[in-house]
Design a protein around this motif. Structure first.
Motif, PDB file in Angstrom:
ATOM      1  N   MET A  10       0.839  -1.180   0.000  1.00  0.00           N
ATOM      2  CA  MET A  10       0.000   0.000   0.000  1.00  0.00           C
ATOM      3  C   MET A  10       0.884   1.243   0.000  1.00  0.00           C
ATOM      4  O   MET A  10       1.727   1.419   0.859  1.00  0.00           O
ATOM      5  N   ALA A  11       0.707   2.104  -0.954  1.00  0.00           N
ATOM      6  CA  ALA A  11       1.491   3.329  -1.066  1.00  0.00           C
ATOM      7  C   ALA A  11       0.884   4.416  -0.188  1.00  0.00           C
ATOM      8  O   ALA A  11      -0.332   4.565  -0.109  1.00  0.00           O
ATOM      9  N   VAL A  12       1.753   5.162   0.450  1.00  0.00           N
ATOM     10  CA  VAL A  12       1.320   6.274   1.286  1.00  0.00           C
ATOM     11  C   VAL A  12       1.671   7.566   0.564  1.00  0.00           C
ATOM     12  O   VAL A  12       2.795   7.753   0.122  1.00  0.00           O
ATOM     13  N   THR A  13       0.700   8.438   0.419  1.00  0.00           N
ATOM     14  CA  THR A  13       0.930   9.723  -0.227  1.00  0.00           C
ATOM     15  C   THR A  13       1.016  10.802   0.840  1.00  0.00           C
ATOM     16  O   THR A  13       0.095  10.954   1.641  1.00  0.00           O
ATOM     17  N   LEU A  14       2.124  11.529   0.840  1.00  0.00           N
ATOM     18  CA  LEU A  14       2.284  12.630   1.781  1.00  0.00           C
ATOM     19  C   LEU A  14       1.744  13.895   1.141  1.00  0.00           C
ATOM     20  O   LEU A  14       2.040  14.197  -0.007  1.00  0.00           O
ATOM     21  N   LYS A  15       0.951  14.636   1.903  1.00  0.00           N
ATOM     22  CA  LYS A  15       0.408  15.894   1.408  1.00  0.00           C
ATOM     23  C   LYS A  15       0.958  17.019   2.269  1.00  0.00           C
ATOM     24  O   LYS A  15       1.007  16.906   3.494  1.00  0.00           O
ATOM     25  N   TYR A  16       1.370  18.082   1.610  1.00  0.00           N
ATOM     26  CA  TYR A  16       1.951  19.232   2.284  1.00  0.00           C
ATOM     27  C   TYR A  16       1.033  20.436   2.177  1.00  0.00           C
ATOM     28  O   TYR A  16       0.228  20.533   1.253  1.00  0.00           O
ATOM     29  N   THR A  17       1.183  21.378   3.112  1.00  0.00           N
ATOM     30  CA  THR A  17       0.439  22.625   3.034  1.00  0.00           C
ATOM     31  C   THR A  17       0.940  23.417   1.835  1.00  0.00           C
ATOM     32  O   THR A  17       2.103  23.333   1.456  1.00  0.00           O
TER      33      THR A  17
END
Length: 84
Positions: free
Chosen positions: A1-8
């Motif tokens: 399962m890939a984890v996507t990091l989201k930034y401000t």
């Protein structure tokens, strides 16, 4: 399962501030955890959001919760706290 990091998005950060009061929820005796509140606040868009830190070893990652999403603070926003 890939984890996507989201930034401000730095363009949506209107202001940053520190508060005198810090919520006690999330703090553990060990100092580690996934949602440790800080004195930092970020005005992201039109709302103020509490800055949380997830700490699992000797370093932490600062983030806010916006519309149910965890957004990691971008480097430009993190730098703004050094002058507050």
């Amino acid at each position: 399962m890939a984890v996507t990091l989201k930034y401000t998005d730095p363009a949506l950060v209107a202001d940053v501030r520190r508060t005198a009061d810090v919520p006690r929820s999330g703090q553990t005796a060990s100092g580690y955890g996934g949602k440790i509140p800080t004195s930092g606040m970020v005005r992201y868009g039109t709302r103020w959001h509490r800055v949380y830190v997830m700490i699992w070893s000797n370093s932490g990652t600062a983030y806010i919760l916006s519309k149910g999403e965890r957004l990691i603070l971008d480097p430009e926003t993190t730098d703004k706290f050094s002058s507050v």
